[in-house]
Design a protein around this motif. Sequence first.
Motif, PDB file in Angstrom:
ATOM      1  N   HIS A   1       0.839  -1.208   0.000  1.00  0.00           N
ATOM      2  CA  HIS A   1       0.000   0.000   0.000  1.00  0.00           C
ATOM      3  C   HIS A   1       0.873   1.257   0.000  1.00  0.00           C
ATOM      4  O   HIS A   1       0.598   2.217  -0.725  1.00  0.00           O
ATOM      5  N   ILE A   2       1.915   1.254   0.823  1.00  0.00           N
ATOM      6  CA  ILE A   2       2.791   2.425   0.915  1.00  0.00           C
ATOM      7  C   ILE A   2       3.517   2.650  -0.403  1.00  0.00           C
ATOM      8  O   ILE A   2       3.581   3.775  -0.921  1.00  0.00           O
ATOM      9  N   CYS A   3       4.072   1.569  -0.953  1.00  0.00           N
ATOM     10  CA  CYS A   3       4.851   1.697  -2.193  1.00  0.00           C
ATOM     11  C   CYS A   3       4.000   2.166  -3.366  1.00  0.00           C
ATOM     12  O   CYS A   3       4.449   2.958  -4.205  1.00  0.00           O
ATOM     13  N   GLU A   4       2.768   1.696  -3.419  1.00  0.00           N
ATOM     14  CA  GLU A   4       1.920   2.013  -4.569  1.00  0.00           C
ATOM     15  C   GLU A   4       1.150   3.317  -4.394  1.00  0.00           C
ATOM     16  O   GLU A   4       1.049   4.112  -5.340  1.00  0.00           O
ATOM     17  N   ASP A   5       0.612   3.568  -3.208  1.00  0.00           N
ATOM     18  CA  ASP A   5      -0.300   4.696  -3.019  1.00  0.00           C
ATOM     19  C   ASP A   5       0.247   5.795  -2.116  1.00  0.00           C
ATOM     20  O   ASP A   5      -0.460   6.768  -1.844  1.00  0.00           O
ATOM     21  N   ALA A   6       1.485   5.634  -1.647  1.00  0.00           N
ATOM     22  CA  ALA A   6       2.071   6.679  -0.809  1.00  0.00           C
ATOM     23  C   ALA A   6       3.523   6.944  -1.201  1.00  0.00           C
ATOM     24  O   ALA A   6       4.293   7.484  -0.405  1.00  0.00           O
ATOM     25  N   ASN A   7       3.885   6.567  -2.414  1.00  0.00           N
ATOM     26  CA  ASN A   7       5.248   6.878  -2.839  1.00  0.00           C
ATOM     27  C   ASN A   7       5.374   8.380  -3.067  1.00  0.00           C
ATOM     28  O   ASN A   7       4.408   9.055  -3.449  1.00  0.00           O
ATOM     29  N   PRO A   8       6.547   8.948  -2.824  1.00  0.00           N
ATOM     30  CA  PRO A   8       6.734  10.402  -2.994  1.00  0.00           C
ATOM     31  C   PRO A   8       6.803  10.773  -4.476  1.00  0.00           C
ATOM     32  O   PRO A   8       7.872  10.985  -5.037  1.00  0.00           O
ATOM     33  N   SER A   9       5.641  10.858  -5.094  1.00  0.00           N
ATOM     34  CA  SER A   9       5.558  11.091  -6.536  1.00  0.00           C
ATOM     35  C   SER A   9       6.024  12.489  -6.918  1.00  0.00           C
ATOM     36  O   SER A   9       6.077  13.404  -6.079  1.00  0.00           O
ATOM     37  N   VAL A  10       6.351  12.640  -8.181  1.00  0.00           N
ATOM     38  CA  VAL A  10       6.761  13.952  -8.702  1.00  0.00           C
ATOM     39  C   VAL A  10       5.638  14.964  -8.506  1.00  0.00           C
ATOM     40  O   VAL A  10       5.879  16.118  -8.120  1.00  0.00           O
ATOM     41  N   TYR A  11       4.402  14.520  -8.743  1.00  0.00           N
ATOM     42  CA  TYR A  11       3.254  15.411  -8.568  1.00  0.00           C
ATOM     43  C   TYR A  11       3.156  15.895  -7.120  1.00  0.00           C
ATOM     44  O   TYR A  11       2.924  17.078  -6.864  1.00  0.00           O
ATOM     45  N   ALA A  12       3.350  14.975  -6.170  1.00  0.00           N
ATOM     46  CA  ALA A  12       3.265  15.353  -4.752  1.00  0.00           C
ATOM     47  C   ALA A  12       4.369  16.335  -4.386  1.00  0.00           C
ATOM     48  O   ALA A  12       4.147  17.273  -3.611  1.00  0.00           O
ATOM     49  N   TRP A  13       5.563  16.127  -4.944  1.00  0.00           N
ATOM     50  CA  TRP A  13       6.655  17.077  -4.695  1.00  0.00           C
ATOM     51  C   TRP A  13       6.313  18.456  -5.247  1.00  0.00           C
ATOM     52  O   TRP A  13       6.609  19.480  -4.628  1.00  0.00           O
ATOM     53  N   GLN A  14       5.672  18.481  -6.412  1.00  0.00           N
ATOM     54  CA  GLN A  14       5.298  19.766  -7.022  1.00  0.00           C
ATOM     55  C   GLN A  14       4.269  20.497  -6.157  1.00  0.00           C
ATOM     56  O   GLN A  14       4.388  21.708  -5.938  1.00  0.00           O
ATOM     57  N   VAL A  15       3.276  19.758  -5.647  1.00  0.00           N
ATOM     58  CA  VAL A  15       2.217  20.387  -4.852  1.00  0.00           C
ATOM     59  C   VAL A  15       2.739  20.819  -3.485  1.00  0.00           C
ATOM     60  O   VAL A  15       2.581  21.980  -3.078  1.00  0.00           O
ATOM     61  N   TYR A  16       3.362  19.878  -2.766  1.00  0.00           N
ATOM     62  CA  TYR A  16       3.839  20.190  -1.419  1.00  0.00           C
ATOM     63  C   TYR A  16       4.984  21.197  -1.477  1.00  0.00           C
ATOM     64  O   TYR A  16       4.997  22.197  -0.737  1.00  0.00           O
ATOM     65  N   GLY A  17       5.949  20.934  -2.351  1.00  0.00           N
ATOM     66  CA  GLY A  17       7.081  21.856  -2.490  1.00  0.00           C
ATOM     67  C   GLY A  17       6.648  23.218  -2.991  1.00  0.00           C
ATOM     68  O   GLY A  17       7.174  24.251  -2.560  1.00  0.00           O
ATOM     69  N   GLY A  18       5.663  23.219  -3.901  1.00  0.00           N
ATOM     70  CA  GLY A  18       5.157  24.493  -4.408  1.00  0.00           C
ATOM     71  C   GLY A  18       4.535  25.330  -3.319  1.00  0.00           C
ATOM     72  O   GLY A  18       4.705  26.557  -3.274  1.00  0.00           O
ATOM     73  N   ASN A  19       3.809  24.668  -2.414  1.00  0.00           N
ATOM     74  CA  ASN A  19       3.212  25.402  -1.289  1.00  0.00           C
ATOM     75  C   ASN A  19       4.282  25.976  -0.365  1.00  0.00           C
ATOM     76  O   ASN A  19       4.169  27.118   0.089  1.00  0.00           O
ATOM     77  N   ILE A  20       5.324  25.186  -0.082  1.00  0.00           N
ATOM     78  CA  ILE A  20       6.409  25.660   0.770  1.00  0.00           C
ATOM     79  C   ILE A  20       7.052  26.909   0.166  1.00  0.00           C
ATOM     80  O   ILE A  20       7.239  27.938   0.850  1.00  0.00           O
ATOM     81  N   ILE A  21       7.369  26.827  -1.119  1.00  0.00           N
ATOM     82  CA  ILE A  21       8.026  27.958  -1.791  1.00  0.00           C
ATOM     83  C   ILE A  21       7.095  29.169  -1.825  1.00  0.00           C
ATOM     84  O   ILE A  21       7.520  30.313  -1.591  1.00  0.00           O
ATOM     85  N   PHE A  22       5.814  28.923  -2.103  1.00  0.00           N
ATOM     86  CA  PHE A  22       4.852  30.028  -2.178  1.00  0.00           C
ATOM     87  C   PHE A  22       4.686  30.704  -0.827  1.00  0.00           C
ATOM     88  O   PHE A  22       4.635  31.940  -0.737  1.00  0.00           O
ATOM     89  N   GLN A  23       4.626  29.904   0.242  1.00  0.00           N
ATOM     90  CA  GLN A  23       4.477  30.484   1.573  1.00  0.00           C
ATOM     91  C   GLN A  23       5.725  31.259   1.997  1.00  0.00           C
ATOM     92  O   GLN A  23       5.625  32.294   2.671  1.00  0.00           O
ATOM     93  N   LEU A  24       6.893  30.783   1.604  1.00  0.00           N
ATOM     94  CA  LEU A  24       8.119  31.529   1.873  1.00  0.00           C
ATOM     95  C   LEU A  24       8.129  32.847   1.102  1.00  0.00           C
ATOM     96  O   LEU A  24       8.515  33.898   1.624  1.00  0.00           O
ATOM     97  N   PHE A  25       7.676  32.786  -0.142  1.00  0.00           N
ATOM     98  CA  PHE A  25       7.615  34.000  -0.977  1.00  0.00           C
ATOM     99  C   PHE A  25       6.673  35.029  -0.358  1.00  0.00           C
ATOM    100  O   PHE A  25       7.017  36.215  -0.252  1.00  0.00           O
ATOM    101  N   LEU A  26       5.495  34.565   0.090  1.00  0.00           N
ATOM    102  CA  LEU A  26       4.537  35.490   0.698  1.00  0.00           C
ATOM    103  C   LEU A  26       5.095  36.082   1.992  1.00  0.00           C
ATOM    104  O   LEU A  26       4.924  37.272   2.273  1.00  0.00           O
ATOM    105  N   ALA A  27       5.759  35.235   2.788  1.00  0.00           N
ATOM    106  CA  ALA A  27       6.345  35.725   4.035  1.00  0.00           C
ATOM    107  C   ALA A  27       7.416  36.777   3.772  1.00  0.00           C
ATOM    108  O   ALA A  27       7.640  37.677   4.587  1.00  0.00           O
TER     109      ALA A  27
END
Length: 464
Positions: A82-108
């Motif tokens: 289950h972890i390997c298939e449905d919780a792997n750190p996908s490129v899409y997840a990195w884009q969404v989570y990382g994008g939020n981090i960068i955006f919040q730093l930019f706003l701050a």
Amino acid sequence: MPGKSPATKKIVVSEAGKETDRRLDQHESYEFGGPWGVTAVMIGFPLLMYYLWICLWFYDGQLVYPNSTADVSPFLARMWAHICEDANPSVYAWQVYGGNIIFQLFLAWVMPGYQQEGLPVPSLNYKTLMYNCNALYSLYATMITAATLHYTNTFRLTEILDNFGHLMSVAMICGFTTSFGVYFWAIASGSQMRMSGSFIYDVFMGAILNPRIGHIDLKMWAEVRIPWVIVFFFAVSGGCKQYETLGYITPNMAFMILATWLYLNACAKAEECIPQTWDMYHEKWGFMIIFWNFAGVPFSYIYSIVYMARQDPSKYQFSTPTYVVLFATLLTAYYIWDSSMSQKSRFKMQTQGITTFRNTFPQVPWCIIENPTYIQTAHGNRLLTSGWWAYSRKPNYVADWVMSFCWGAVIGTATPIPYFYSVFFIVVLVHRVGRDFERCSVKYGKDWEQYCQVVPYKFIPGVY
């Protein structure tokens, strides 16, 4: 000795008080079971998060376990799959989570903010730091941006919940790498303090107190901009998903959208109160806080949302009177939590000579105490005995826990997993109170004993 207004006369820490502060600012004993205990937490908690997510995501919220000794290996293999298939750190997840981090730093970095002076920090020779409080502007900029992306189909908010497992893995990786990275940064820059000598323990507790990038205080930034923004948008994602599949949003999901927005907005609109808290002027920025902000809070506090987004509403519907009680309990607890936090923080500001306070929405009634009473300690600090703080030493904790219980109660008895937040939270609060009161006993001595006589109850007046 007892005291009364004016509390605006600035406090002066006595020489004896400074000596006590120097002692408290040294490592004297291990907490959380020492190196072995914190290692167990660092390994065990992520595994628990994966397990509870799997139970919600694949087993309708039922707690699953091996039926026999022979079934252990196949069971663990299923969990891993289950972890390997449905919780792997996908490129899409990195884009969404990382994008939020960068955006919040930019706003701050770019948003205008309210300049707030923090409390004198003993480890910095009682220097006060300035904080640029722009979380409120950042919050509404984030909400407008998210709405625009959703309605233009650039980024559908429903996709956040659809990628829960992938995002959780990315968040965990960020929590671990940031914790170790900040530790080595502190060592390299010579800014470490209160060290134990145990590598893993110091990574867990932290090595640095107030890490900054320019005018951004990373500890305060991460406390609001990461966990509670994600929590709120998980709720919004759940509402969007229900609307697309059902054609309406259930009262239960609406409850969670309201509850998460109240919490996030409270942190943003009263951000200037955060520098007055224990987390900011005493706790170091280590795994305990970093991982919790990056992964623990946003991915373990909202199990009710995950459950509702994947189940038929008939499994968790209530009667109208039950909804009325649920919403009323949430709003009452929120009011006590918001006002008590404001009373304490603004009292501390008054002791710094600050008499003008920020006016943001909503400023609840009784958020500032006029002519507060307090105990003037020999240390120099003052212990508030007015407002909610006349009835309980931790009224904010009681209200905060009631809200956490409501976040689980919103799905009734359909599954026990959403109650994890409130069960875990009460353990954390009791442990934290023990740490806090022990420190206060050393710091204030007989004045603390007098305070405990004036305010005898730790949590609930007349009960405990």
